[in-house]
Design a protein around this motif. Structure first.
Motif, short mmCIF file in Angstrom:
data_model
loop_
_atom_site.label_atom_id
_atom_site.label_comp_id
_atom_site.label_asym_id
_atom_site.label_seq_id
_atom_site.Cartn_x
_atom_site.Cartn_y
_atom_site.Cartn_z
N HIS A 92 0.85 -1.09 0.03
CA HIS A 92 0.12 -0.03 0.18
C HIS A 92 0.87 1.46 -0.04
O HIS A 92 0.50 2.37 -0.51
CB HIS A 92 -0.90 -0.15 1.25
CG HIS A 92 -1.94 -1.17 1.38
ND1 HIS A 92 -1.42 -2.31 1.68
CD2 HIS A 92 -3.17 -1.15 1.03
CE1 HIS A 92 -2.40 -3.27 1.87
NE2 HIS A 92 -3.51 -2.55 1.39
N GLU A 144 -1.82 3.06 -5.25
CA GLU A 144 -2.72 1.97 -5.80
C GLU A 144 -2.00 1.31 -6.98
O GLU A 144 -2.23 0.00 -7.36
CB GLU A 144 -3.71 2.85 -6.33
CG GLU A 144 -3.70 3.86 -7.37
CD GLU A 144 -4.64 4.81 -7.90
OE1 GLU A 144 -5.52 4.30 -8.57
OE2 GLU A 144 -4.78 5.70 -7.00
N LEU A 195 -0.91 -2.53 -5.82
CA LEU A 195 -1.81 -3.38 -5.36
C LEU A 195 -1.94 -4.56 -6.63
O LEU A 195 -3.16 -4.52 -6.96
CB LEU A 195 -3.12 -2.70 -5.11
CG LEU A 195 -3.01 -1.81 -4.09
CD1 LEU A 195 -4.29 -1.28 -3.65
CD2 LEU A 195 -2.40 -2.25 -2.70
N LEU A 220 -3.22 5.91 -0.62
CA LEU A 220 -3.82 5.22 -1.95
C LEU A 220 -4.23 6.28 -2.76
O LEU A 220 -5.16 5.92 -3.94
CB LEU A 220 -5.02 4.28 -1.58
CG LEU A 220 -4.74 3.16 -0.89
CD1 LEU A 220 -5.97 2.23 -0.79
CD2 LEU A 220 -3.50 2.06 -1.56
N ASP A 257 -13.12 -2.58 -8.78
CA ASP A 257 -12.49 -2.04 -7.77
C ASP A 257 -11.15 -2.33 -7.86
O ASP A 257 -10.77 -3.48 -7.85
CB ASP A 257 -13.14 -2.47 -6.20
CG ASP A 257 -12.76 -1.82 -5.29
OD1 ASP A 257 -11.80 -1.47 -4.99
OD2 ASP A 257 -13.75 -1.36 -4.26
N LYS A 258 -10.30 -1.33 -7.77
CA LYS A 258 -8.62 -1.55 -7.80
C LYS A 258 -8.23 -2.24 -6.76
O LYS A 258 -7.18 -3.02 -6.81
CB LYS A 258 -8.12 -0.16 -7.90
CG LYS A 258 -8.58 0.62 -9.12
CD LYS A 258 -7.64 1.95 -9.22
CE LYS A 258 -7.91 2.65 -10.42
NZ LYS A 258 -7.04 3.87 -10.48
N ALA A 259 -8.96 -2.42 -5.67
CA ALA A 259 -8.51 -3.09 -4.46
C ALA A 259 -8.57 -4.66 -4.42
O ALA A 259 -7.86 -5.23 -3.82
CB ALA A 259 -9.26 -2.68 -3.02
#
Length: 309
Positions: free
Chosen positions: A78, A82, A85, A156, A197-199
């Motif tokens: 993190h 971003e 990830l 992020l 969702d990028k996460a």
């Protein structure tokens, strides 16, 4: 309690910094292992060990772990924003770390994963990260927390900025001042959460990393997944634990029992540090997957990192 030699991968990062300080305050010796472990500061019980784990061969990583009673993997990308990830690099580094830990005969390996590997209640194979309802409940819950949004903004980049806009839009709804543009902001954000969702890439990688451990009896390990709302915050000094499942609050009277809305638990980095330090000392969850949760009623933003000096 005898003094332990404990290695922390990522000692100057979010969870790692809180854990290192907790362990040193308990009288243990800590070896901080990362590219820049000196960023944490100086202490007579802290030894920085500089190494680029991603670029180093397993033989060199094994040397970094030599003589440790306990090794805690707090690695998380993190800090790099971003764009870091990613799925494959995280899994490849986890593989190298495990092989090196086994080669150096680390006494006990504590893996800090993500909540995405925890199962939904009553299910054996369906993790919370596979649930559309969980992703919405998760994003809505962190948007309600000023402390969590501030933390996400710090770590992020654009993802944090988008979360702040989403939070502001929901505040307008609750205050009765919402406009068509406000509702469009909410709808667009939630559609993005559900579709791209990028996460999700990193959450899925953390979930997959559990397969390196599940059923593995070739070394002594435990795998802790923080509860969903994991952020900086007050050290309450207490916590609860649960095995295998995502911790959820009880269903309110009249609420839909299948809904996850307003039911996600969380924990601060300071309280999770207590839980992990307890496990390092007691080693009572060998070969188990567990989560910890605590009181998050204090929503005051606090530093994402702590230091020794």
């Amino acid at each position: 309690m005898p003094t332990l030699n404990i290695g922390i991968i990522g000692p100057a990062g979010f969870g790692g910094s809180y854990l290192t300080v907790e362990l040193i305050n308990r009288g243990h010796r800590v070896r901080g292992i990362s590219r820049h472990p000196e960023k944490l500061g100086r202490h007579k019980s802290y030894t920085p060990y500089s190494i680029d784990l991603e670029r180093s061969p397993i033989e060199e990583i094994s040397k970094a772990f030599s003589g440790l009673d306990v090794l805690v993997n707090e690695y998380g990308p993190h800090t790099a924003g971003e764009d870091a990830l990613q799925y494959q690099p995280f899994l490849e580094l986890t593989r190298k770390i495990i092989l090196a830990a086994k080669d150096s005969k680390v006494g006990y390996f504590i893996m800090v994963g993500g909540c995405g590997s925890l199962n939904l209640p009553g299910t054996q194979f369906r993790t919370c990260s596979e649930s559309r309802d969980w992703w919405l409940a998760y994003r809505r819950a962190i948007a309600k927390s000023h402390a969590h949004v501030a933390y996400m903004e710090e770590r992020l980049g654009s993802m944090g900025k988008e979360l702040r806009e989403y939070r502001d839009a929901w505040d307008a709804v609750r205050q009765g001042t919402a406009t068509d543009a406000t509702r469009q902001t909410i709808d667009a954000y939630e559609q993005k959460v559900l579709s791209n969702d990028k996460a999700k890439t990193f959450v899925t990688a953390c979930r997959t990393s559990f397969m390196f451990f599940h059923g593995n009896t070739s070394f002594r390990w435990t795998y802790v997944s923080p509860s969903a709302l994991y952020r900086p915050g007050k050290r309450t000094g207490s916590y609860e634990t649960i095995f295998d499942e995502i911790p959820l609050k009880a269903v309110s009277n009249g609420a839909d029992p299948s809904s996850l809305e307003d039911r996600l638990h969380g924990i601060t980095a300071a309280d999770l540090a207590i839980a992990i330090a307890d496990e390092a000392e007691n080693q009572g969850r060998i070969g188990r997957h567990w989560s910890a949760y605590a009181d998050l009623s204090d929503d005051t933003p606090t530093p994402s990192y702590v230091t020794l000096s």
